[in-house]
Write a protein that holds these residues in place. Structure first.
Motif, PDB file in Angstrom:
ATOM      1  N   PHE A 106     109.912 -18.720   4.646  1.00 49.12           N
ATOM      2  CA  PHE A 106     108.510 -19.089   4.527  1.00 49.12           C
ATOM      3  C   PHE A 106     108.260 -20.581   4.619  1.00 49.12           C
ATOM      4  N   ILE A 107     109.299 -21.391   4.679  1.00 54.00           N
ATOM      5  CA  ILE A 107     109.079 -22.829   4.686  1.00 54.00           C
ATOM      6  C   ILE A 107     108.306 -23.263   5.926  1.00 54.00           C
ATOM      7  N   ASP A 108     108.501 -22.565   7.051  1.00 54.92           N
ATOM      8  CA  ASP A 108     107.729 -22.890   8.260  1.00 54.92           C
ATOM      9  C   ASP A 108     106.242 -22.650   8.043  1.00 54.92           C
ATOM     10  N   VAL A 109     105.913 -21.582   7.309  1.00 53.66           N
ATOM     11  CA  VAL A 109     104.514 -21.254   7.039  1.00 53.66           C
ATOM     12  C   VAL A 109     103.910 -22.234   6.044  1.00 53.66           C
ATOM     13  N   LEU A 110     104.687 -22.637   5.045  1.00 50.79           N
ATOM     14  CA  LEU A 110     104.171 -23.466   3.956  1.00 50.79           C
ATOM     15  C   LEU A 110     104.240 -24.965   4.231  1.00 50.79           C
ATOM     16  N   SER A 111     104.893 -25.359   5.303  1.00 47.05           N
ATOM     17  CA  SER A 111     105.113 -26.787   5.543  1.00 47.05           C
ATOM     18  C   SER A 111     103.810 -27.566   5.670  1.00 47.05           C
ATOM     19  N   ASP A 112     102.794 -26.970   6.308  1.00 52.40           N
ATOM     20  CA  ASP A 112     101.514 -27.666   6.451  1.00 52.40           C
ATOM     21  C   ASP A 112     100.861 -27.917   5.093  1.00 52.40           C
ATOM     22  N   ALA A 163      97.646 -13.163   1.009  1.00 55.23           N
ATOM     23  CA  ALA A 163      97.405 -12.631   2.347  1.00 55.23           C
ATOM     24  C   ALA A 163      98.260 -11.390   2.561  1.00 55.23           C
ATOM     25  N   GLU A 164      97.890 -10.639   3.576  1.00 53.59           N
ATOM     26  CA  GLU A 164      98.767  -9.582   4.060  1.00 53.59           C
ATOM     27  C   GLU A 164      99.372 -10.084   5.365  1.00 53.59           C
ATOM     28  N   LEU A 165     100.669 -10.283   5.352  1.00 54.25           N
ATOM     29  CA  LEU A 165     101.382 -10.766   6.528  1.00 54.25           C
ATOM     30  C   LEU A 165     102.092  -9.605   7.210  1.00 54.25           C
ATOM     31  N   SER A 166     102.370  -9.782   8.470  1.00 59.28           N
ATOM     32  CA  SER A 166     103.088  -8.757   9.227  1.00 59.28           C
ATOM     33  C   SER A 166     104.282  -9.374   9.929  1.00 59.28           C
ATOM     34  N   SER A 167     105.265  -8.567  10.175  1.00 57.88           N
ATOM     35  CA  SER A 167     106.463  -9.024  10.879  1.00 57.88           C
ATOM     36  C   SER A 167     106.801  -8.033  11.982  1.00 57.88           C
ATOM     37  N   GLY A 168     107.574  -8.504  12.938  1.00 61.93           N
ATOM     38  CA  GLY A 168     107.990  -7.659  14.049  1.00 61.93           C
ATOM     39  C   GLY A 168     109.217  -8.249  14.710  1.00 61.93           C
ATOM     40  N   ILE A 239     117.884 -10.095  19.543  1.00 64.35           N
ATOM     41  CA  ILE A 239     116.565  -9.723  19.042  1.00 64.35           C
ATOM     42  C   ILE A 239     116.625  -9.673  17.526  1.00 64.35           C
ATOM     43  N   GLY A 240     115.564 -10.091  16.869  1.00 58.65           N
ATOM     44  CA  GLY A 240     115.552 -10.051  15.411  1.00 58.65           C
ATOM     45  C   GLY A 240     114.137 -10.060  14.868  1.00 58.65           C
ATOM     46  N   GLY A 241     114.017  -9.714  13.594  1.00 60.02           N
ATOM     47  CA  GLY A 241     112.718  -9.644  12.951  1.00 60.02           C
ATOM     48  C   GLY A 241     112.267 -10.988  12.415  1.00 60.02           C
ATOM     49  N   LEU A 242     110.955 -11.251  12.545  1.00 57.46           N
ATOM     50  CA  LEU A 242     110.352 -12.478  12.021  1.00 57.46           C
ATOM     51  C   LEU A 242     108.933 -12.178  11.554  1.00 57.46           C
ATOM     52  N   GLN A 243     108.479 -12.918  10.538  1.00 63.10           N
ATOM     53  CA  GLN A 243     107.061 -12.911  10.232  1.00 63.10           C
ATOM     54  C   GLN A 243     106.305 -13.448  11.442  1.00 63.10           C
ATOM     55  N   HIS A 244     105.177 -12.818  11.779  1.00 61.12           N
ATOM     56  CA  HIS A 244     104.400 -13.280  12.934  1.00 61.12           C
ATOM     57  C   HIS A 244     103.967 -14.742  12.763  1.00 61.12           C
ATOM     58  N   VAL A 256     108.680  -8.369  20.799  1.00 66.36           N
ATOM     59  CA  VAL A 256     109.380  -7.220  21.380  1.00 66.36           C
ATOM     60  C   VAL A 256     108.808  -5.939  20.767  1.00 66.36           C
ATOM     61  N   LEU A 257     108.223  -5.097  21.592  1.00 64.65           N
ATOM     62  CA  LEU A 257     107.619  -3.822  21.158  1.00 64.65           C
ATOM     63  C   LEU A 257     106.689  -4.008  19.948  1.00 64.65           C
ATOM     64  N   PRO A 258     105.708  -4.900  20.043  1.00 62.62           N
ATOM     65  CA  PRO A 258     104.855  -5.196  18.878  1.00 62.62           C
ATOM     66  C   PRO A 258     104.007  -4.008  18.425  1.00 62.62           C
ATOM     67  N   LYS A 259     103.626  -3.107  19.343  1.00 62.09           N
ATOM     68  CA  LYS A 259     102.816  -1.956  18.944  1.00 62.09           C
ATOM     69  C   LYS A 259     103.648  -0.896  18.246  1.00 62.09           C
ATOM     70  N   GLU A 260     104.901  -0.767  18.660  1.00 64.35           N
ATOM     71  CA  GLU A 260     105.756   0.279  18.094  1.00 64.35           C
ATOM     72  C   GLU A 260     106.384  -0.116  16.764  1.00 64.35           C
ATOM     73  N   LEU A 261     106.712  -1.417  16.599  1.00 64.33           N
ATOM     74  CA  LEU A 261     107.451  -1.858  15.422  1.00 64.33           C
ATOM     75  C   LEU A 261     106.717  -3.019  14.755  1.00 64.33           C
ATOM     76  N   ASN A 262     106.182  -2.724  13.580  1.00 64.18           N
ATOM     77  CA  ASN A 262     105.422  -3.734  12.849  1.00 64.18           C
ATOM     78  C   ASN A 262     105.531  -3.429  11.354  1.00 64.18           C
ATOM     79  N   TRP A 263     105.822  -4.440  10.544  1.00 67.00           N
ATOM     80  CA  TRP A 263     106.012  -4.246   9.108  1.00 67.00           C
ATOM     81  C   TRP A 263     105.058  -5.146   8.321  1.00 67.00           C
TER      82      TRP A 263
END
Length: 297
Positions: A106-112, A163-168, A239-244, A256-263
């Motif tokens: 989360f440091i990338d998200v919180l850096s700002d 917030a509600e965050l999503s990853s894929g 390929i790997g999972g990341l927060q959007h 990669v396959l954003p409609k099929e795989l989303n958390w």
């Protein structure tokens, strides 16, 4: 022999009786029942093996021993009030250190937000502790925690929904140019993956999905930190999972396959009630909430 008090609250209650002169007045002042006041006085006298009050029809008056005890109690009470005022004064000032804990991903998200806070309040030293384990806010290990997942339910914690965050799944442009973009879930069996080490995957949904659906031979790298997974994916290891929100920081990453795989996952701002209203905690919290409000908009 040292005096042993089973409960210092007994002294506080008895001091109120000495100050006000009756059990009823003391009970009203303390917001407790009359019988509670009497029980605590009896308990204190039993512990001290001394009579602290003369009981009579008009109320309670202190004995000589009681007068000495309550003179000391009055002095202690004055010192505690001074300490309380000092704490309030310190809490109302933006200075000292502020400890923020979150997972490394989360440091990338919180850096700002961190940069904005440091710009507005340079006299506060911001320390960011990146740890997959949950630090104990009630032990002072951190002042603020940013946590993903279910709502934290520790009794003394205050949890605010950010917030509600999503990853894929994501892959770098260089990886896609070399191996192609999967068109469906079945084609994932032809690709390499980045995942988490054993024992860590259950905490991260996309790592868990890889372990459940991808052959071990396809997992080219396992990491113990989500930030390391980000670096590996950016460099084209698989390929790997990341927060959007994290992936958006890297223009060379492709979904990669954003409609099929989303958390989806919930993100929480967590503080301990003892420090929740301090100036520096509130200052950072307001910036954090405003950031995610803007992000949602």
């Amino acid at each position: 022999m040292a005096i042993q008090f089973d409960d210092w609250q007994d002294v506080k209650v008895a001091f109120e009786v000495a100050r006000l002169g009756t059990l009823t007045a003391a009970a009203e002042s303390l917001g407790v029942h009359h019988s509670t006041v009497l029980r605590r006085i009896n308990n204190l006298e039993d512990n001290l093996d001394a009579r602290l009050f003369h009981r009579h029809a008009r109320g309670y008056t202190v004995t000589e021993i009681g007068a000495k005890l309550f003179a000391t109690a009055k002095s202690i009470n004055a010192e505690l009030e001074k300490l309380h005022n000092d704490i309030i004064a310190a809490d109302s000032q933006l200075r000292g250190s502020l400890l923020l804990t979150t997972v490394s991903g989360f440091i990338d998200v919180l850096s700002d937000v961190c940069e904005q806070f440091q710009s507005l309040h340079p006299q506060v030293q911001l320390e960011v502790i990146l740890d997959q384990n949950r630090l104990r806010l009630d032990h002072g290990q951190a002042h603020i925690a940013v946590r993903a997942g279910p709502r934290p339910d520790e009794g003394d914690y205050i949890a605010q929904h950010l917030a509600e965050l999503s990853s894929g799944f994501y892959a770098s442009k260089s990886y896609i140019e070399k191996y192609g973009m999967p068109k469906n879930i079945e084609q994932l069996q032809q690709h390499s993956f980045v995942s988490g080490v054993a024992g860590y995957n259950g905490k991260v949904p996309y790592f868990a999905w890889v372990d459940q659906h991808i052959e071990p031979s396809q997992i080219k790298l396992r990491v113990s930190e989500t930030s390391e997974a980000t670096r590996a994916i950016v460099r084209g290891l698989g390929i790997g999972g990341l927060q959007h929100e994290v992936a958006s920081q890297y223009p060379d990453l492709l979904p990669v396959l954003p409609k099929e795989l989303n958390w989806p996952t919930d993100l929480w701002l967590v503080t301990h009630h003892l420090v929740h209203r301090t100036a520096k905690v509130q200052a950072f919290s307001q910036l954090l909430k405003a950031y995610f409000k803007d992000l949602k908009a």
